[in-house]
Design an enzyme around this catalytic site. Structure first.
Site: not given
Ligand code: NAD
Length: 294
Positions: A55, A99, A122
């Protein structure tokens, strides 16, 4: 021998990243700021470490700022909430991703809900879930967004298709169904209690499998010509003892009936990070009161 068109997620993800890079360059020149993404990793989970590294690398390659926060798995929930509050307040950070999974002593929902919804790249915050369901401009979860892009790469207009989503998780199945409604599909959500799953899938023009069970969807469940998007990522051990990644769909058999199908690996997988970068640009634009760029 497969007859279906193979939807190439790697190539399509590269195109999404190229679009993001072009949008970032335009934002810098026309609006004078650089979008930034902060990724928070707690602990040493090897798969999560790889995701976070990829990422960060792709964020920088697209011309954005990357802020990495690697924390020990002994940190307290308060410490993590305090970091999220700082990132929420930081004007250089337009997207925040924590995460998952988090260590057991930390309440994941509490952390996700502490993220400013405008920076929730997200798309897991209840505010974004609600906005998606009522059709407002919202940050939507990356894997379902990527899956729709893949389906549309084969058939641009999905309107009127009978779509069956297998799986009802909050991160894939449910948002997937919302996005397909937005594409004007007739959507069925199937799950572990669905009666006659093969019969339900046989009616589908578009099948999205997000189950987490290797090669669970059989080839003879697929209606001739259907589009099959396989979200599953499962590691199996072959008879020769070697490991292999497979999806939730029996690819070789399904490809004989499908009109188009995504492989695993190389299908939905590469789209997830590309759509995270896309969401970061969208988050930055929304925070500045700017319209979408494409
Ligand atoms: P999950 O375990 O949260 O949900 C699985 C869903 O499958 C559940 O809603 C359940 O009802 C359904 N299910 C289970 N058994 C079933 C059965 N026998 N018949 C019908 N439905 C059944 O999983 P998830 O987080 O939604 O992920 C699903 C899969 O997608 C996993 O393989 C995961 O690794 C993969 N995934 C991939 C990406 C990506 O980037 N490509 C991202 C997220 C998840």
């Amino acid at each position: 021998m497969s007859q279906a068109f193979i939807i190439d997620g790697k190539t399509i993800a590269a195109k999404v990243r190229a679009d993001v890079a072009a949008d970032v360059a335009r934002i810098k020149s026309e609006h004078g700021f650089q979008p930034g993404l902060a990724v928070v990793l707690v602990g040493e989970d090897p798969a999560s470490k790889v995701y976070v590294r990829n990422k960060a690398q792709q964020t920088v390659e697209c011309g954005m700022q990357s802020f990495e926060h690697k924390l020990d798995d002994t940190i307290s929930e308060e410490f993590l909430l305090d970091l999220v509050a700082k990132l929420n307040a930081d004007p250089n950070v337009h997207g925040i991703l924590v995460q998952m999974p988090l260590p057991k002593h930390i309440d994941s929902n509490k952390v996700l809900e502490s993220i400013n919804p405008a920076k929730d790249v997200d798309g897991f915050h209840p505010m974004n879930v609600g906005k998606l369901s009522i059709g407002e401009r919202a940050l939507a979860p990356c894997t379902p967004v990527g899956s729709v892009i893949l389906a549309r790469s084969y058939q641009h207009d999905l309107s009127g298709l009978d779509a069956v989503v297998i799986g009802r998780s909050n991160i894939v199945g449910k948002p997937m169904a919302q996005l397909l409604l937005r594409e004007n599909c007739t959507v069925t959500i199937a799950h572990s209690r669905t009666k006659d799953l093969p019969g339900v899938v046989r009616r589908a023009d578009l099948v999205i499998a997000a189950i987490g069970k290797p090669e669970f969807v059989k080839g003879d469940w697929i209606k001739p010509g259907a589009i099959v998007i396989d979200v599953g990522i499962n590691r199996i051990v072959k008879p020769d003892g070697k490991g292999k990644l497979v999806g939730d769909v029996d690819f070789a058999e399904a490809a004989k009936n499908a009109g188009a199908i995504t492989p695993v690996p190389g299908g939905v997988g590469p789209m997830t990070i590309a759509c995270l970068l896309k969401n970061t640009v969208e988050a930055a634009l929304m925070q500045k009161g700017l319209p979408p760029m494409r």
